[in-house]
Design an enzyme around this catalytic site. Structure first.
Site, PDB file in Angstrom:
ATOM      1  N   TYR A   1      10.707  -8.302 -19.174  1.00  0.00           N
ATOM      2  CA  TYR A   1      10.284  -6.698 -18.266  1.00  0.00           C
ATOM      3  C   TYR A   1       8.931  -7.303 -19.513  1.00  0.00           C
ATOM      4  O   TYR A   1       9.329  -7.299 -20.068  1.00  0.00           O
ATOM      5  CB  TYR A   1      11.303  -6.004 -18.982  1.00  0.00           C
TER       6      TYR A   1
ATOM      7  N   LYS B   1      -3.278 -15.074   1.587  1.00  0.00           N
ATOM      8  CA  LYS B   1      -2.725 -15.541   2.884  1.00  0.00           C
ATOM      9  C   LYS B   1      -3.824 -16.717   2.736  1.00  0.00           C
ATOM     10  O   LYS B   1      -3.551 -18.055   2.284  1.00  0.00           O
ATOM     11  CB  LYS B   1      -3.945 -14.974   3.400  1.00  0.00           C
TER      12      LYS B   1
ATOM     13  N   THR C   1      -4.774  -9.751  -1.459  1.00  0.00           N
ATOM     14  CA  THR C   1      -3.747 -10.474  -1.332  1.00  0.00           C
ATOM     15  C   THR C   1      -3.710 -11.823  -1.977  1.00  0.00           C
ATOM     16  O   THR C   1      -5.069 -12.203  -1.623  1.00  0.00           O
ATOM     17  CB  THR C   1      -2.715 -10.022  -0.040  1.00  0.00           C
TER      18      THR C   1
ATOM     19  N   GLU D   1       6.386  -3.906 -18.891  1.00  0.00           N
ATOM     20  CA  GLU D   1       4.996  -3.114 -18.959  1.00  0.00           C
ATOM     21  C   GLU D   1       3.454  -3.166 -19.791  1.00  0.00           C
ATOM     22  O   GLU D   1       4.307  -3.369 -20.848  1.00  0.00           O
ATOM     23  CB  GLU D   1       5.807  -1.988 -18.678  1.00  0.00           C
TER      24      GLU D   1
ATOM     25  N   ARG E   1       3.119 -14.708  -2.687  1.00  0.00           N
ATOM     26  CA  ARG E   1       3.043 -12.629  -1.850  1.00  0.00           C
ATOM     27  C   ARG E   1       2.934 -12.055  -3.173  1.00  0.00           C
ATOM     28  O   ARG E   1       3.173 -11.002  -4.434  1.00  0.00           O
ATOM     29  CB  ARG E   1       4.469 -12.496  -1.067  1.00  0.00           C
TER      30      ARG E   1
ATOM     31  N   ASP F   1     -11.464  -5.354   1.318  1.00  0.00           N
ATOM     32  CA  ASP F   1     -10.602  -5.923   0.855  1.00  0.00           C
ATOM     33  C   ASP F   1     -10.449  -6.559   1.810  1.00  0.00           C
ATOM     34  O   ASP F   1     -10.711  -7.357   2.448  1.00  0.00           O
ATOM     35  CB  ASP F   1      -9.857  -4.644   2.019  1.00  0.00           C
TER      36      ASP F   1
HETATM   37  N1  DSN Z   1       0.271  -7.715   7.321  1.00  0.00           N
HETATM   38  C1  DSN Z   1      -1.375  -8.485   7.329  1.00  0.00           C
HETATM   39  C2  DSN Z   1      -1.544  -9.305   7.941  1.00  0.00           C
HETATM   40  O1  DSN Z   1      -0.945  -9.798   8.790  1.00  0.00           O
HETATM   41  O2  DSN Z   1      -3.306  -9.316   8.456  1.00  0.00           O
HETATM   42  C3  DSN Z   1      -2.248  -7.293   6.662  1.00  0.00           C
HETATM   43  O3  DSN Z   1      -1.391  -6.594   5.635  1.00  0.00           O
END
Ligand code: DSN
Length: 420
Positions: free
Chosen positions: A55, A230, A227, A57, A236, A201
């Site tokens: 942990y 990707k 994120t 925090e 993730r 974003d």
């Molecule tokens: N779920 C993502 C996507 O597939 O583009 C976006 O959050």
């Protein structure tokens, strides 16, 4: 195949079998969902470490738990690598994923009931950009822009008009189904005129930005949200980045505003992915993703497919299947049976419902990670064409034939963590 997870297989054979089945599925199929990828063995290993047990925090040097000798160094490494890679003053690597990261941005810069602005979900935006069914569209007054019907490109006249009329506190740019380069400078000008905080974003294109295959938003925006799993090819998770002036507000919003303890195993894997993304080989990867997408788009156009905006500049292609007279969902499910994994998606101005839309969304990050090149894209387009035609004709045998051909090709292109 020998069990690759012996302890898991011994403790919970049922779960181990499901993991094994997923490994085989990922090995044998052509994964075209543009938001997915294959992480490296190093990222996989970092994600599965004893860092799970801790942990933490707070932030490095300012924790609410002791025993942070190593965790502080791990998080600092991730932060410093993010700052260097994206050229930002500040990075927060603790958001659990993209939606909590975006929620933290609202918490930092807006109050419930304030006006916020983003691209409408059916136009290619994201739920968290103020769309009605999301907390961001119910707790805030969400104003939404879109793309032009004639070009499929962002309607900057509409963005400016709405921004000046509605005076949102926060404007989001970026999305989940945008096949073209995002003009961050144009958004920056409008946000400054409207007095709004501008958030890029870049979840979909973070890896392309890191690899120099898409312009960076950093000179033009206040906050970058992304994120990490990707095109960036990490675990993730998510990150928020900004100039120094917004650092405190963002950190406070992530913790204690929204989250508890950071997921340290993910932070470590993010640090590894950022290290990988700083290597020359990653620049090659990012450019190869775009080259593959462009080649695939050309091959699909040659087969008579209708692509939103007429093609792609990045990793993503949005196909309107209306001229083929096959709804997106039926096509996506048939392609899945053919070993080609895509998602059904609305297209701008879609006359059909979101749960049964006109389009499918595809992309090249995963197949590029497995080593497929532009020379393979005519074949990929041919399989998609045969799959969509078979979906229309209800020809299950044709789908199984494609599935066997796909599996044969993919066997020659292994990926980390998958059975050979
Ligand atoms: N779920 C993502 C996507 O597939 O583009 C976006 O959050």
């Amino acid at each position: 195949m020998t069990a690759p997870h012996p302890a898991l297989a011994a403790t919970d054979p049922e779960l181990a079998a499901l993991v094994g089945a997923e490994e085989r599925l990922q090995a044998e199929t052509l994964r075209l969902i543009p938001s997915e990828n294959y992480v490296s063995q190093a990222v996989l290993e970092a994600s599965g470490t004893v860092l799970q047990n801790k942990y933490s925090e707070g932030y490095p040097g300012r924790r609410y738990y002791e025993g942070q000798q190593n965790i502080d160094r791990i998080e600092t490494l991730a932060v410093e690598r993010a700052k260097a890679l994206f050229g930002v003053d500040h990075a927060n690597v603790q958001p659990y994923s993209g939606s909590p990261a975006n929620l933290a941005v609202y918490l930092a810069f807006a109050r419930p009931g304030d006006t916020v602005m983003g691209m409408a979900l059916p136009m290619g935006g994201h739920l968290t950009h103020g769309w009605g069914v999301s907390a961001t569209g119910t707790w805030f007054h969400g104003v939404q822009y879109g793309v032009r019907q004639d070009t499929g490109l962002i309607d900057f006249d509409q963005v400016r008009e709405l921004a000046l009329k509605e005076r949102p506190k926060v404007i989001f740019c970026g999305g989940t189904a945008l096949p073209r380069t995002i003009d961050f400078a144009a958004f920056g000008e409008i946000a400054r005129e409207a007095g709004a905080v501008l958030v890029a974003d870049v979840a979909h294109i973070a890896g392309l930005i890191a690899g120099g295959a898409h312009p960076s938003p950093v000179p033009h925006v206040d906050v970058v949200s992304t994120t990490t799993h990707k095109t960036l090819r990490g675990p993730r998770g998510a990150m928020l980045m900004s100039r120094e002036e917004h650092a405190k507000a963002l950190d406070k919003a992530v913790f204690p505003g929204l989250q508890g303890g950071p997921h340290n195993q993910t932070t470590a894997a993010v640090a590894v992915a950022l290290h990988e993304a700083a290597q020359p080989s990653f620049r090659h990867y990012a450019h190869a993703v775009v080259a593959n997408a462009k080649a695939l788009a050309e091959a699909l156009l040659a087969r008579g497919f209708d692509l939103v905006s007429g093609g792609t500049d990045n990793h993503l292609i949005l196909m309107d299947l209306t001229p083929k007279e096959v709804p997106g969902k039926i096509a996506a499910k048939a392609l899945d049976r053919a070993g080609i994994v895509v998602n059904y998606n609305t297209v701008p101005y879609d006359p059909r419902k979101p749960f049964d839309p006109s389009g499918i969304r595809i992309g090249t990050p995963s197949l590029t990670s497995r080593g497929l090149g532009t020379e393979h894209m005519a074949q990929v387009a041919a399989w998609i064409d045969r799959g969509v035609a078979a979906a229309g004709a209800g020809d299950e045998d044709a789908l199984l034939t494609v599935r066997a051909e796909v599996a044969e090709l993919m066997a020659a292109f292994p990926a980390p963590g998958l059975p050979v």
